[in-house]
Write a protein that holds these residues in place. Structure first.
Motif, PDB file in Angstrom:
ATOM      1  N   UNK A  57       0.975  -1.381   0.037  1.00  0.00           N
ATOM      2  CA  UNK A  57      -0.117  -0.037   0.152  1.00  0.00           C
ATOM      3  C   UNK A  57       0.998   1.279   0.033  1.00  0.00           C
ATOM      4  N   UNK A  58       0.482   2.026  -0.888  1.00  0.00           N
ATOM      5  CA  UNK A  58       1.390   3.299  -1.028  1.00  0.00           C
ATOM      6  C   UNK A  58       0.937   4.513   0.134  1.00  0.00           C
ATOM      7  N   UNK A  59       2.219   5.150   0.188  1.00  0.00           N
ATOM      8  CA  UNK A  59       1.838   6.128   1.296  1.00  0.00           C
ATOM      9  C   UNK A  59       3.233   7.194   1.234  1.00  0.00           C
ATOM     10  N   UNK A 117      -0.707  17.071   3.063  1.00  0.00           N
ATOM     11  CA  UNK A 117      -2.332  17.357   3.093  1.00  0.00           C
ATOM     12  C   UNK A 117      -2.579  17.435   1.480  1.00  0.00           C
ATOM     13  N   UNK A 118      -1.849  18.224   0.559  1.00  0.00           N
ATOM     14  CA  UNK A 118      -2.359  18.168  -0.802  1.00  0.00           C
ATOM     15  C   UNK A 118      -2.285  16.969  -1.428  1.00  0.00           C
ATOM     16  N   UNK A 119      -0.988  16.274  -1.082  1.00  0.00           N
ATOM     17  CA  UNK A 119      -1.172  15.204  -1.967  1.00  0.00           C
ATOM     18  C   UNK A 119      -2.149  13.927  -1.525  1.00  0.00           C
ATOM     19  N   UNK A 120      -2.687  14.070  -0.248  1.00  0.00           N
ATOM     20  CA  UNK A 120      -3.889  13.255   0.076  1.00  0.00           C
ATOM     21  C   UNK A 120      -4.892  13.769  -0.754  1.00  0.00           C
ATOM     22  N   UNK A 121      -5.108  15.011  -0.508  1.00  0.00           N
ATOM     23  CA  UNK A 121      -6.242  15.624  -1.265  1.00  0.00           C
ATOM     24  C   UNK A 121      -6.499  15.427  -2.834  1.00  0.00           C
ATOM     25  N   UNK A 122      -4.977  15.679  -3.587  1.00  0.00           N
ATOM     26  CA  UNK A 122      -5.271  15.405  -4.869  1.00  0.00           C
ATOM     27  C   UNK A 122      -5.103  13.762  -5.207  1.00  0.00           C
ATOM     28  N   UNK A 123      -5.367  13.058  -4.368  1.00  0.00           N
ATOM     29  CA  UNK A 123      -5.111  11.495  -4.859  1.00  0.00           C
ATOM     30  C   UNK A 123      -3.798  10.888  -5.136  1.00  0.00           C
ATOM     31  N   UNK A 124      -2.548  11.707  -4.758  1.00  0.00           N
ATOM     32  CA  UNK A 124      -1.375  11.308  -5.067  1.00  0.00           C
ATOM     33  C   UNK A 124      -0.851  10.205  -4.014  1.00  0.00           C
ATOM     34  N   UNK A 125      -1.339  10.141  -3.080  1.00  0.00           N
ATOM     35  CA  UNK A 125      -1.254   9.172  -2.072  1.00  0.00           C
ATOM     36  C   UNK A 125      -2.479   8.879  -1.182  1.00  0.00           C
ATOM     37  N   UNK A 126      -2.874   7.619  -0.853  1.00  0.00           N
ATOM     38  CA  UNK A 126      -3.917   7.509  -0.175  1.00  0.00           C
ATOM     39  C   UNK A 126      -3.836   8.024   1.442  1.00  0.00           C
ATOM     40  N   UNK A 127      -2.551   8.087   1.889  1.00  0.00           N
ATOM     41  CA  UNK A 127      -2.388   8.602   3.200  1.00  0.00           C
ATOM     42  C   UNK A 127      -0.823   8.972   3.334  1.00  0.00           C
ATOM     43  N   UNK A 128      -0.687   9.786   4.507  1.00  0.00           N
ATOM     44  CA  UNK A 128       0.576  10.381   4.582  1.00  0.00           C
ATOM     45  C   UNK A 128       0.802  10.782   6.041  1.00  0.00           C
ATOM     46  N   UNK A 129       2.091  10.693   6.383  1.00  0.00           N
ATOM     47  CA  UNK A 129       2.487  11.165   7.679  1.00  0.00           C
ATOM     48  C   UNK A 129       2.972  12.605   7.797  1.00  0.00           C
TER      49      UNK A 129
END
Lengths: 484, 94, 479
Positions: free
Chosen positions: A70-72, A155-167
């Protein structure tokens, strides 16, 4: 529907049912990144080859774990072994750590596939990600606006569907504020809940690692992986980590919710106040008990925060001296000049400003009036919360005083920029957990609602946040088509 | 109230930052404004309030006195801007 | 030194605490490794690294506090001391500022038979910095090299009250402190390896003045000798300056061993402002009464107790007792030797005489001695049994010291046994009498000295192996 649009738990279901391979998922993620990254600019670096390798390994079960394949994404403040970790600073432009952060290592151990390192304000100092030494990140909801900060890239990456989640990390609101601006879920756990080891320190007594996700369920899943004592971080506590997914039951009947009047006052956009009040109404309708309370020292949290945080930062960032790593002035013929020139060239203006402020607050003659006084105020703020939590299960308030502002709008006026944190810093000062979830839109931009819990009671936050998703139907907000 | 340039220079010296004249002037004003705002905490009476220096209710967090392998020298020195004889080289001290 | 001035001295001693690993990480503390081979991202101050406190450091600090009669507070914490230096990786040292682990305390010294109590202000835990190697000397060098092996080695800084009034008092204090740390087992106290370091705060004031004068902090005192010399020099310098009408400025000075002088270390930097604040990465310590008492019960015998024991149980003079209790090794040597040869004063004489002389000559410690207490006891027994003379014993002792061989082996190899057999001796005596008729005549005419000559001849004939007592008696009989 594209795979990159899905949440972590949706991807896990597909993967477990053999309906999507990790390779397909990761390919989809990179396809999306290549599509939108030119506009959003969320990543400082991508680790594409390794990510694809790991995805294939996960498919052949050589890369096992609870989130195998799973990507992050990681904010570029998390040290990654063998992978540049810059903290969005010229100072660390070429720094390659020889170690992984504990939180990152736990995700790796669970089979997660790191996609890349995310943009941020330099050394986490800022509220817009414009203070990155490299480039500003753009808000996927409106590319002329900031994504918030300091964890704006996450925040932007998750919002833009670039990753499903991030820390990300949250020292004064650096997870919750960008989550609010970008319409995603952002949890800052209790101080001591997640290890800070391997995370470059901004203010050690306030920093905490947390999660950006598309919905609350994913947040619970990720917390299950990263929370818990780490013997290498003496401030990570030996407190039992519950299964956070067990709180995804929406059972909020009888839950006592406090609504602090100080968070609905001057300076907080009326539209935001209204959105949060509507959300509180929905909670009441669902059986929660909502009452207004006072946190009387709230207005002092921000000034005290900027003294404590910068004082600690002035020490934490002193190690960047050009001797062992990082940028160095090679021309200086004596060590004092080498230190001063290296630091002046390596740090951006906001970092220098905060180092100056913190140094001043600790210096002889000013310590008592600034730093020590701020620590006393910190206790008063802590006690405010304690009193409320004697009677209530959680506190609900707006996350930010405004929605995402325009890029460039607040540059050059540090104090105005600091005011963005006015509703988020009290949580850090008191060491509490806080989560920001989207509660609606205002003029087409997301509005964040902040839920604040008792120490180590992230479970209740997750429960109430999940309940709000259920009763409001607001879940996985997506920017309008066509923006990106 | 703005800081004096001399104050800015003193703090910059303590923080090991070499600032341009322009930076000194900007910081003098900006730090003055921020400190004025920060000083609002002095409106609060904090007599008898203990400073909160550790937020967690935890004490005595230890490790055992046990030697663990150190980092390989090449690895730990790999980020060093200037290495000589397995050591970090720095310009003269005085 | 001028008659009208008194010197006021306080010492700040840094003792390396005896742990296997560093104070905040698992790197080894062993001395003498190749540069930067006992380092890790934590002790090299890398971004994102966090300290975790070594429990043994706290326990050794508490034991030291107990040995120095300090109060161990039930709460203490760590602070950051901020300053930039290339050997200080984080640019702050984790130390203790306002709430150290040991508060107050004292130790007693003895100067010319008089006891004096020296106050201890405090002792606190901290991490050591790395090492800077200057290329050439510090003033002419163009660069330095940084080795971080020492970075993070645990230290206890022990600060005395300004209670000492002479270089010899300062030396006695440092010797006593060292003895206490050694007996308590908390530090190796090797000044050459830097595991015991000392800075001296020295000021002078007119006799009768109660306020303290401006003080110089003298660094780089690597031996007891340099401590004494530096204090003597500095006191003289300050008095001369005052007499010349100059004001003494508070400053840091360094002891120059080559020039036998202190010199100012003023640098470009303005006065230090360490900006101490509580270390957020380390939770504070709560030190329970039970913990302290548990450590008290395992406290070994300390020098003062040992000294009293030597005086009371063995009747040794206080001077002997003080010398024998300077290190645990010398006390153990003495105790073991007396167990095997129960004449304490005799053992003490040999240890403080011959043994101490040879150790000093060769710049060795008693732990370097190649024979043990059993061998000394055996040697003394052989004297008592008449197998060897006291004089022979001294020669054998030197051989033991050089070769490490036991006394019996040396005696056998050199055929050095004493001759006490009457028949053998009478034969020699008669030969000497026959060969020296004039001397014999002189003796018989009342010249007592003549006897000594005859004894000498007999000793010569027996290569010194004749038992002098027996020779004397027999010779007189035969004359």
């Amino acid at each position: 529907m594209e795979l990159y649009e899905l949440t972590l738990h949706e991807l896990l279901t597909l993967h477990n049912n053999k309906q999507a391979s990790s390779e397909e998922i990761v390919n989809s993620i990179f396809k999306r990144i290549h599509q939108v990254e030119g506009d959003v600019k969320a990543f400082i670096s991508l680790d594409e080859d390794t990510a694809r390798q790991k995805a294939r390994a996960a498919d052949s079960e050589k890369w096992p774990g609870k989130i195998a394949g799973m990507p992050f994404g990681l904010k570029d403040i998390f040290c990654t072994r063998g992978l540049k970790t810059t903290c969005a600073s010229r100072m660390l432009e070429n720094f390659v750590p020889t170690y992984d952060s504990t939180a990152g290592a736990r995700l790796n151990a669970a089979g997660g596939v790191l996609i890349g390192k995310l943009n941020m304000d330099e050394f986490a100092m800022g509220s817009s990600t414009e203070q990155s030494a490299f480039f500003a990140t753009h808000n996927p909801w409106d590319l002329t606006r900031v994504p918030g900060g300091s964890s704006g890239g996450s925040a932007a990456a998750v919002s833009a569907d670039e990753v499903p989640f991030a820390l990300g990390t949250d020292t004064g609101g650096s997870i919750r504020q960008p989550a609010a601006f970008c319409g995603v879920v952002g949890l800052r756990p209790t101080y001591g809940r997640v290890s800070r080891w391997g995370v470059i320190a901004y203010a050690s007594s306030l920093d905490q690692v947390g999660v950006f996700s598309k919905d609350v369920e994913d947040c619970a899943l990720v917390m299950n992986l990263i929370a818990g004592r780490d013997p290498r971080d003496a401030t990570s506590l030996e407190v039992e980590v519950p299964d956070y997914t067990a709180y995804l039951d929406a059972g909020i009947k009888g839950m006592k919710i406090a609504c602090p009047r100080e968070y609905f006052g001057q300076g907080v956009d009326a539209g935001i106040q209204e959105a949060v009040k509507k959300a509180l109404q929905k909670y009441e309708e669902a059986g929660a008990i909502v009452e207004e309370v006072s946190l009387p020292h709230s207005q002092y949290a921000l000034p005290a925060y900027y003294l404590v945080a910068t004082a600690e930062a002035s020490a934490n960032l002193a190690r960047f001296d050009g001797v062992r790593y990082g940028l160095r002035d090679g021309q200086a013929d004596n060590v004092i000049d080498m230190f001063s020139n290296s630091r002046s060239r390596g740090f951006g203006s906001e970092v220098k400003r905060r180092i100056m402020l913190g140094t001043y607050a600790l210096s002889s003659g000013y310590y008592d009036a600034y730093y020590l006084k701020a620590l006393k105020v910190r206790r008063l703020i802590y006690e405010d919360f304690q009193k409320v939590f004697n009677e209530f299960d959680l506190i609900v308030a707006p996350t930010t005083p405004t929605t995402a502002f325009k890029i460039g709008e607040q540059i050059g006026d540090p104090l105005t920029l600091y005011m963005n944190d006015i509703l988020t810093v009290p949580v850090n000062m008191a060491g509490l957990p806080g989560i920001s979830i989207p509660c609606g839109l205002l003029n087409g931009l997301p509005v964040g609602m902040q839920l604040i819990g008792k120490p180590f009671d992230e479970g209740t936050l997750i429960k109430a946040a999940y309940a709000y998703e259920e009763i409001s139907g607001i879940r996985c907000l997506k920017p309008q088509q066509g923006v990106i | 109230m703005a800081l004096t340039i001399k104050e800015v220079e003193h703090v910059a010296m303590l923080a090991r930052l070499s600032l341009s004249q322009q930076e000194k002037e900007t910081f003098a004003v900006q730090l003055g404004t921020i400190l004025e705002y920060a000083s609002t905490i002095n409106q609060l009476n904090t007599d008898g309030v203990e400073p909160l220096d550790h937020i967690l209710p935890v004490f005595n967090v230890f490790r055992e006195d046990q030697v663990e392998p150190s980092a390989p020298r090449e690895e730990i020195l790999s980020n060093g801007p200037l290495i000589e004889d397995g050591q970090y080289r720095v310009p003269k001290i005085l | 030194m001028g008659k009208d001035y008194e010197v006021v001295i306080g010492l700040e001693v840094h003792a390396e605490l005896k742990t296997d690993s560093k104070i905040f990480c698992g790197c080894s503390t062993a001395f003498g490794a190749e540069p930067n081979t006992q380092v890790c991202p934590v002790c090299s101050g890398f971004p994102g690294m966090l300290p975790v406190l070594n429990q043994k450091v706290v326990e050794l600090a508490i034991i030291t506090g107990l040995a120095l009669n300090s109060k161990i507070p039930d709460y203490c914490k760590f602070d950051r001391k901020n300053y930039f230096y290339p050997d200080l990786p984080k640019a702050y040292q984790i130390s203790q500022f306002d709430l150290p682990i040991c508060m107050g305390g004292y130790l007693d010294i003895e100067i010319d038979g008089d006891k004096k109590r020296i106050g201890i202000t405090r002792a606190h835990m901290e991490e050591d910095a790395g090492k800077l190697v200057h290329q050439g000397n510090i003033t002419s060098t163009t660069f330095s090299l940084v080795d971080l092996n020492r970075s993070g080695v645990p230290l206890l800084e022990i600060v005395s009250e300004p209670d000492m009034r002479s270089a010899s008092e300062a030396r006695a204090y440092l010797e006593k402190l060292r003895a206490i740390l050694l007996f308590a087992g908390v530090s190796d106290c090797k000044m050459q390896e830097g595991s015991l370091r000392c800075d001296a705060n020295v000021s002078v004031r007119p006799v009768g003045e109660t306020r303290l004068g401006a003080r110089a902090e003298i660094k780089n005192l690597n031996s007891f000798r340099s401590l004494e010399r530096a204090i003597e020099f500095e006191a003289r310098r300050q008095i001369e300056a005052i007499e010349d009408g100059e004001a003494i400025i508070q400053e840091t000075r360094t002891w120059d061993e080559d020039k036998q002088a202190t010199r100012s270390m003023r640098s470009k930097e303005e006065a230090h402002d360490y900006r101490y604040f509580p270390e957020p990465d380390l939770p504070p310590l709560r030190i329970s009464h039970e913990w302290v008492e548990r450590l008290r019960t395992v406290m070994p015998e300390l020098p003062d107790q040992a000294q009293i024991r030597l005086q009371e149980s063995f009747g040794l003079p206080s001077y002997d007792a003080a010398i024998l209790t300077l290190t645990p090794e010398s006390l153990a040597f003495f105790d073991k030797c007396v167990e095997l040869y129960p004449q304490p004063k005799m053992v003490s004489n040999w240890m403080m005489g011959e043994l101490s002389r040879l150790l000093n000559q060769n710049n060795l410690e008693i732990s370097d001695c190649r024979f043990g207490p059993a061998e000394l006891a055996r040697l003394l027994t052989l004297i008592d049994e008449g197998t060897i003379s006291g004089k022979m014993a001294k020669g054998i002792f030197e051989d033991m010291f050089a070769s490490g061989k036991p006394p019996d082996q040396i005696i056998a190899e050199k055929g050095m046994t004493q001759i006490s057999d009457q028949d053998t001796l009478i034969k020699v005596i008669d030969e000497v009498i026959a060969a020296n008729p004039t001397v014999v005549e002189d003796y018989r005419n009342g010249k007592e000295k003549a006897l000594g000559f005859l004894v000498g001849q007999i000793m010569k004939a027996t290569k010194g192996q004749a038992n002098p007592g027996v020779v004397n008696t027999l010779l007189k009989e035969r004359l």
